[in-house]
Design a protein around this motif. Structure first.
Motif, mmCIF file in Angstrom:
data_model
loop_
_atom_site.group_PDB
_atom_site.id
_atom_site.type_symbol
_atom_site.label_atom_id
_atom_site.label_comp_id
_atom_site.label_asym_id
_atom_site.label_seq_id
_atom_site.Cartn_x
_atom_site.Cartn_y
_atom_site.Cartn_z
ATOM 1 N N ARG A 44 42.841 20.586 89.919
ATOM 2 C CA ARG A 44 43.276 19.220 90.146
ATOM 3 C C ARG A 44 42.051 18.330 90.384
ATOM 4 O O ARG A 44 41.098 18.741 91.047
ATOM 5 N N GLU A 45 42.091 17.131 89.841
ATOM 6 C CA GLU A 45 40.985 16.200 90.043
ATOM 7 C C GLU A 45 41.508 14.823 90.424
ATOM 8 O O GLU A 45 42.574 14.397 89.972
ATOM 9 N N LEU A 46 40.719 14.143 91.248
ATOM 10 C CA LEU A 46 41.023 12.769 91.619
ATOM 11 C C LEU A 46 40.671 11.855 90.452
ATOM 12 O O LEU A 46 39.553 11.886 89.951
ATOM 13 N N VAL A 47 41.612 11.059 90.038
ATOM 14 C CA VAL A 47 41.408 10.143 88.911
ATOM 15 C C VAL A 47 41.018 8.762 89.425
ATOM 16 O O VAL A 47 40.062 8.162 88.947
ATOM 17 N N ALA A 48 41.788 8.251 90.381
ATOM 18 C CA ALA A 48 41.536 6.911 90.906
ATOM 19 C C ALA A 48 42.179 6.790 92.274
ATOM 20 O O ALA A 48 43.155 7.482 92.580
ATOM 21 N N ALA A 49 41.619 5.907 93.091
ATOM 22 C CA ALA A 49 42.179 5.649 94.414
ATOM 23 C C ALA A 49 42.048 4.172 94.731
ATOM 24 O O ALA A 49 41.171 3.478 94.190
ATOM 25 N N ILE A 50 42.929 3.697 95.615
ATOM 26 C CA ILE A 50 42.909 2.295 96.000
ATOM 27 C C ILE A 50 43.277 2.183 97.471
ATOM 28 O O ILE A 50 44.196 2.860 97.947
ATOM 29 N N SER A 51 42.528 1.356 98.193
ATOM 30 C CA SER A 51 42.825 1.132 99.605
ATOM 31 C C SER A 51 43.905 0.064 99.752
ATOM 32 O O SER A 51 44.242 -0.632 98.780
ATOM 33 N N SER A 52 44.416 -0.094 100.943
ATOM 34 C CA SER A 52 45.423 -1.125 101.174
ATOM 35 C C SER A 52 44.834 -2.516 100.968
ATOM 36 O O SER A 52 45.555 -3.460 100.655
ATOM 37 N N GLY A 53 43.519 -2.630 101.100
ATOM 38 C CA GLY A 53 42.851 -3.910 100.903
ATOM 39 C C GLY A 53 42.380 -4.148 99.490
ATOM 40 O O GLY A 53 41.851 -5.227 99.190
ATOM 41 N N GLY A 54 42.545 -3.152 98.628
ATOM 42 C CA GLY A 54 42.200 -3.340 97.222
ATOM 43 C C GLY A 54 40.909 -2.698 96.767
ATOM 44 O O GLY A 54 40.549 -2.812 95.588
ATOM 45 N N SER A 55 40.176 -2.024 97.644
ATOM 46 C CA SER A 55 38.998 -1.292 97.195
ATOM 47 C C SER A 55 39.432 -0.181 96.260
ATOM 48 O O SER A 55 40.483 0.426 96.465
ATOM 49 N N THR A 56 38.625 0.071 95.241
ATOM 50 C CA THR A 56 39.015 1.075 94.251
ATOM 51 C C THR A 56 37.899 2.082 93.997
ATOM 52 O O THR A 56 36.717 1.818 94.227
ATOM 53 N N TYR A 57 38.338 3.230 93.518
ATOM 54 C CA TYR A 57 37.442 4.304 93.089
ATOM 55 C C TYR A 57 37.990 4.869 91.785
ATOM 56 O O TYR A 57 39.206 5.007 91.619
ATOM 57 N N TYR A 58 37.070 5.200 90.864
ATOM 58 C CA TYR A 58 37.467 5.824 89.606
ATOM 59 C C TYR A 58 36.562 7.022 89.316
ATOM 60 O O TYR A 58 35.350 6.970 89.548
ATOM 61 N N ALA A 59 37.156 8.057 88.778
ATOM 62 C CA ALA A 59 36.355 9.158 88.264
ATOM 63 C C ALA A 59 35.567 8.666 87.059
ATOM 64 O O ALA A 59 36.036 7.792 86.319
ATOM 65 N N ASP A 60 34.388 9.216 86.859
ATOM 66 C CA ASP A 60 33.550 8.778 85.743
ATOM 67 C C ASP A 60 34.269 8.906 84.400
ATOM 68 O O ASP A 60 34.067 8.090 83.502
ATOM 69 N N SER A 61 35.102 9.929 84.284
ATOM 70 C CA SER A 61 35.760 10.195 83.010
ATOM 71 C C SER A 61 36.770 9.125 82.609
ATOM 72 O O SER A 61 37.171 9.066 81.440
ATOM 73 N N VAL A 62 37.187 8.285 83.558
ATOM 74 C CA VAL A 62 38.206 7.282 83.237
ATOM 75 C C VAL A 62 37.725 5.853 83.436
ATOM 76 O O VAL A 62 38.465 4.909 83.139
ATOM 77 N N LYS A 63 36.512 5.693 83.936
ATOM 78 C CA LYS A 63 35.988 4.343 84.161
ATOM 79 C C LYS A 63 36.007 3.540 82.876
ATOM 80 O O LYS A 63 35.607 4.020 81.817
ATOM 81 N N GLY A 64 36.483 2.309 82.974
ATOM 82 C CA GLY A 64 36.549 1.430 81.814
ATOM 83 C C GLY A 64 37.804 1.605 80.991
ATOM 84 O O GLY A 64 38.086 0.799 80.103
ATOM 85 N N ARG A 65 38.564 2.672 81.251
ATOM 86 C CA ARG A 65 39.800 2.925 80.499
ATOM 87 C C ARG A 65 41.044 2.828 81.382
ATOM 88 O O ARG A 65 42.096 2.396 80.918
ATOM 89 N N PHE A 66 40.933 3.273 82.622
ATOM 90 C CA PHE A 66 42.072 3.279 83.540
ATOM 91 C C PHE A 66 41.889 2.206 84.612
ATOM 92 O O PHE A 66 40.766 1.921 85.035
ATOM 93 N N THR A 67 43.002 1.651 85.060
ATOM 94 C CA THR A 67 42.976 0.671 86.137
ATOM 95 C C THR A 67 44.066 1.005 87.147
ATOM 96 O O THR A 67 45.240 1.140 86.770
ATOM 97 N N ILE A 68 43.678 1.121 88.408
ATOM 98 C CA ILE A 68 44.640 1.358 89.479
ATOM 99 C C ILE A 68 44.912 0.046 90.192
ATOM 100 O O ILE A 68 44.004 -0.784 90.385
ATOM 101 N N SER A 69 46.164 -0.152 90.564
ATOM 102 C CA SER A 69 46.538 -1.350 91.306
ATOM 103 C C SER A 69 47.714 -1.000 92.207
ATOM 104 O O SER A 69 48.339 0.053 92.050
ATOM 105 N N ARG A 70 47.990 -1.876 93.151
ATOM 106 C CA ARG A 70 49.124 -1.621 94.037
ATOM 107 C C ARG A 70 49.783 -2.941 94.410
ATOM 108 O O ARG A 70 49.139 -3.989 94.474
#
Length: 125
Positions: A44-70
């Motif tokens: 299992r790998e972490l793809v993306a994460a987002i804080s309640s305030g909107g900070s985001t993290y992306y795995a290198d393999s998906v940067k520029g292709r995936f977008t996380i939002s809440r």
């Protein structure tokens, strides 16, 4: 806390999908949320994460292709996946971290506290 994913399916390489995850229950006990994936025979790998305030993290393999939002009002987190590749084929899991903890993608790599059951994404080449 209950997490229910939706939006998976079969798509051709180069296509797009949007995953959704609806949270219910004691939602005030969660803070950061994330998407993980597990492909057959892989960890299992972490793809993306987002804080309640909107900070985001992306795995290198998906940067520029995936977008996380809440949408905190709707208690939902999304993963917009564009330019999908065969290597993106996996079961995608939504997860949420316990409230009161600091934002830490390094810690999220080991998992979060609450999990959905997953939704399958298959990308055909």
């Amino acid at each position: 806390v209950q997490l229910v994913e939706s939006g998976g399916g079969l798509v051709q390489a180069g296509g797009s999908l949007r995953l959704s995850c609806a949270a219910s229950g004691s939602i005030f006990s969660i803070n950061a949320m994330g998407w993980y994936r597990q492909a057959p025979g892989k960890e299992r790998e972490l793809v993306a994460a987002i804080s309640s305030g909107g900070s985001t993290y992306y795995a290198d393999s998906v940067k520029g292709r995936f977008t996380i939002s809440r949408d905190n009002a709707k208690r939902t987190v999304f993963l917009q996946m564009n330019s999908l590749e065969a290597e993106d084929t996996a079961v995608y899991y939504c997860a949420a971290d316990q409230a009161g903890r600091t934002w830490s993608p390094e810690r999220y790599a080991n998992g979060m506290d609450y999990w959905g059951k997953g939704t399958l994404v298959t990308v055909s080449s």
